[in-house]
Design a protein around this motif. Structure first.
Motif, PDB file in Angstrom:
ATOM      1  N   ASP A 111       3.156  -5.023  -8.479  1.00 44.87           N
ATOM      2  CA  ASP A 111       3.711  -3.711  -8.810  1.00 44.87           C
ATOM      3  C   ASP A 111       4.111  -3.647 -10.285  1.00 44.87           C
ATOM      4  O   ASP A 111       3.959  -2.614 -10.937  1.00 44.87           O
ATOM      5  CB  ASP A 111       4.930  -3.415  -7.933  1.00 44.87           C
ATOM      6  CG  ASP A 111       4.528  -2.916  -6.552  1.00 44.87           C
ATOM      7  OD1 ASP A 111       3.432  -2.332  -6.436  1.00 44.87           O
ATOM      8  OD2 ASP A 111       5.288  -3.112  -5.602  1.00 44.87           O
ATOM      9  N   GLU A 112       4.636  -4.755 -10.823  1.00 44.25           N
ATOM     10  CA  GLU A 112       5.050  -4.775 -12.221  1.00 44.25           C
ATOM     11  C   GLU A 112       3.848  -4.885 -13.154  1.00 44.25           C
ATOM     12  O   GLU A 112       3.830  -4.271 -14.227  1.00 44.25           O
ATOM     13  CB  GLU A 112       6.001  -5.949 -12.458  1.00 44.25           C
ATOM     14  CG  GLU A 112       7.310  -5.853 -11.691  1.00 44.25           C
ATOM     15  CD  GLU A 112       8.206  -7.054 -11.909  1.00 44.25           C
ATOM     16  OE1 GLU A 112       7.778  -7.976 -12.657  1.00 44.25           O
ATOM     17  OE2 GLU A 112       9.322  -7.086 -11.361  1.00 44.25           O
ATOM     18  N   LEU A 113       2.841  -5.670 -12.752  1.00 40.32           N
ATOM     19  CA  LEU A 113       1.657  -5.820 -13.592  1.00 40.32           C
ATOM     20  C   LEU A 113       0.830  -4.545 -13.634  1.00 40.32           C
ATOM     21  O   LEU A 113       0.218  -4.226 -14.656  1.00 40.32           O
ATOM     22  CB  LEU A 113       0.798  -6.977 -13.077  1.00 40.32           C
ATOM     23  CG  LEU A 113       1.396  -8.378 -13.248  1.00 40.32           C
ATOM     24  CD1 LEU A 113       0.566  -9.398 -12.479  1.00 40.32           C
ATOM     25  CD2 LEU A 113       1.451  -8.751 -14.726  1.00 40.32           C
ATOM     26  N   ILE A 146      -7.631  -6.665  -5.530  1.00 40.68           N
ATOM     27  CA  ILE A 146      -6.671  -7.675  -5.083  1.00 40.68           C
ATOM     28  C   ILE A 146      -7.309  -8.384  -3.898  1.00 40.68           C
ATOM     29  O   ILE A 146      -7.505  -7.796  -2.835  1.00 40.68           O
ATOM     30  CB  ILE A 146      -5.332  -7.049  -4.690  1.00 40.68           C
ATOM     31  CG1 ILE A 146      -4.697  -6.356  -5.901  1.00 40.68           C
ATOM     32  CG2 ILE A 146      -4.382  -8.102  -4.140  1.00 40.68           C
ATOM     33  CD1 ILE A 146      -3.406  -5.632  -5.592  1.00 40.68           C
ATOM     34  N   LEU A 147      -7.675  -9.646  -4.108  1.00 42.25           N
ATOM     35  CA  LEU A 147      -8.400 -10.413  -3.096  1.00 42.25           C
ATOM     36  C   LEU A 147      -7.478 -11.464  -2.498  1.00 42.25           C
ATOM     37  O   LEU A 147      -6.892 -12.276  -3.225  1.00 42.25           O
ATOM     38  CB  LEU A 147      -9.638 -11.053  -3.717  1.00 42.25           C
ATOM     39  CG  LEU A 147     -10.553 -11.814  -2.748  1.00 42.25           C
ATOM     40  CD1 LEU A 147     -12.009 -11.575  -3.096  1.00 42.25           C
ATOM     41  CD2 LEU A 147     -10.256 -13.317  -2.771  1.00 42.25           C
ATOM     42  N   LEU A 148      -7.360 -11.456  -1.181  1.00 45.08           N
ATOM     43  CA  LEU A 148      -6.500 -12.403  -0.469  1.00 45.08           C
ATOM     44  C   LEU A 148      -7.342 -13.234   0.486  1.00 45.08           C
ATOM     45  O   LEU A 148      -8.084 -12.680   1.302  1.00 45.08           O
ATOM     46  CB  LEU A 148      -5.407 -11.656   0.294  1.00 45.08           C
ATOM     47  CG  LEU A 148      -4.370 -12.519   1.010  1.00 45.08           C
ATOM     48  CD1 LEU A 148      -3.001 -11.844   0.945  1.00 45.08           C
ATOM     49  CD2 LEU A 148      -4.758 -12.738   2.469  1.00 45.08           C
ATOM     50  N   VAL A 167       0.834  -1.207   0.000  1.00 40.59           N
ATOM     51  CA  VAL A 167       0.000   0.000   0.000  1.00 40.59           C
ATOM     52  C   VAL A 167       0.866   1.254   0.000  1.00 40.59           C
ATOM     53  O   VAL A 167       0.590   2.224  -0.716  1.00 40.59           O
ATOM     54  CB  VAL A 167      -0.958  -0.009   1.202  1.00 40.59           C
ATOM     55  CG1 VAL A 167      -1.660   1.340   1.354  1.00 40.59           C
ATOM     56  CG2 VAL A 167      -1.989  -1.120   1.059  1.00 40.59           C
ATOM     57  N   GLU A 168       1.927   1.247   0.793  1.00 37.99           N
ATOM     58  CA  GLU A 168       2.801   2.414   0.866  1.00 37.99           C
ATOM     59  C   GLU A 168       3.456   2.727  -0.481  1.00 37.99           C
ATOM     60  O   GLU A 168       3.769   3.881  -0.769  1.00 37.99           O
ATOM     61  CB  GLU A 168       3.879   2.185   1.932  1.00 37.99           C
ATOM     62  CG  GLU A 168       3.374   2.259   3.360  1.00 37.99           C
ATOM     63  CD  GLU A 168       2.791   3.615   3.682  1.00 37.99           C
ATOM     64  OE1 GLU A 168       3.375   4.638   3.254  1.00 37.99           O
ATOM     65  OE2 GLU A 168       1.742   3.674   4.339  1.00 37.99           O
TER      66      GLU A 168
END
Length: 328
Positions: free
Chosen positions: A286-288, A198-200, A128-129
């Motif tokens: 982050d790359e996607l 983004i589901l965890l 998140v940061e």
């Protein structure tokens, strides 16, 4: 510099003077004469109808109080220097499972055994940061899904709310479909932005009113991309009556459904068996979905109305004291 949000309020400034000029004078009462032993108290009246100098200060004090009151109503603000803010056209909703199964301690963090939610907080908090420029929201789900934070640029607040989440707060079961449905509901209003979920989770859908695949189909129609993460180790040593034995703490993880959810929406399914894999998944995300570096200028505003308002109360107190002491 100082600006006023409601500058039109200043047109009220001459209102007391206009009322004094336009309204008729109050009727004088015809009372009987009063005998007094001395005329000293009435010397001030022999001045052609003008107030003496020592009697004028309450009038000036009242004028100052009115000026301060109008100034406060005009909403003064301090306008700071322009600042640049990196923004993107992306809205990202983070949906985190906090059902009872997340208390299983099958992750290592800094050399100590921790539960799944603690590991998620550490890794997802860093993620998140790093999302500078994205609007981020947070959904926590168990028996039901709850919006913990709406979409916002305030990453610090989202991180704090994530860190304050507690296992079992939303119930012991897992409503994956409801979590996706709530995320889509919050994202569907932002049609001009990229919308990502983004589901965890560490289990299967065991609660809720909407099936996960039905919710995923709705997300696909709305153009929402879902990345799913299955969390939990494949093997864990536990102590029982017969001694040490190895079990699979992720036996209930429905990888097939999580994979299908990602495929239906153009996303991707990831499997996190330990903290390192979980951190690597967020690095891949982050790359996607890289953050863009478009700059927008904004000027911070700080409200100042409470200063003149506080001075108005001080002036009102001074006038009250003067009235009680016969200063009028």
């Amino acid at each position: 510099m100082i600006v006023f949000s409601w500058p039109w309020v200043w047109i009220l400034l001459p209102l007391p003077w206009l009322l004094r000029r336009l309204l008729p004078e109050a009727a004088r009462s015809n009372e009987a004469a009063l005998r007094v032993p001395s005329l000293g108290a009435f010397i001030d009246l022999d001045s052609g109808g003008q107030l003496p100098h020592r009697k004028r200060w309450p009038l000036w004090l009242a004028a100052a109080g009115w000026l301060l009151m109008v100034g406060a109503a005009a909403r003064p603000e301090w306008l700071g220097p322009p600042r640049e803010l990196s923004v993107t056209g992306r809205d990202l909703m983070l949906a985190v499972d906090i059902s009872g199964s997340m208390k299983v301690e099958d992750f290592l963090l800094s050399g100590r055994q921790v539960d799944r939610l603690t590991a998620t907080k550490a890794v997802a908090g860093d993620f998140v940061e790093r999302r500078s420029g994205d609007r981020i929201g947070l959904i926590l789900f168990g028996d039901r899904a709850y919006l913990q934070s709406p979409l916002t640029f305030d990453r610090d607040t989202v991180t704090i709310l994530l860190m304050e989440s507690v296992i079992g707060l939303a119930g012991q079961y897992t409503a994956i479909g409801d979590a996706i449905g709530l995320a889509v509901k919050r994202l569907r209003e932002q049609e001009e932005r990229d919308r990502i979920v983004i589901l965890l989770t560490d289990g299967a859908n065991t609660a809720g009113a909407v099936s996960p695949l039905r919710a995923a189909e709705l997300a696909a129609r709305e153009g929402v991309t879902i990345y799913t993460i299955g969390i939990g180790a494949d093997a864990m040593s536990v102590q029982d009556f017969f001694g040490q034995r190895v079990v699979n703490p992720s036996a209930q993880l429905d990888e097939a459904t999580l994979t299908e959810i990602a495929n239906l929406t153009g996303g991707q399914y990831f499997r996190a068996r330990d903290t390192d894999e979980l951190a690597e998944i967020y690095r891949l995300l982050d790359e996607l979905e890289p953050t863009e570096q478009e700059k927008q200028a904004f000027q911070p505003r700080l409200s100042l109305y409470y200063w003149p308002l506080a001075l108005t109360l001080v002036v009102a107190g001074m006038l009250l004291v003067a009235y009680r002491r016969g200063g009028f």
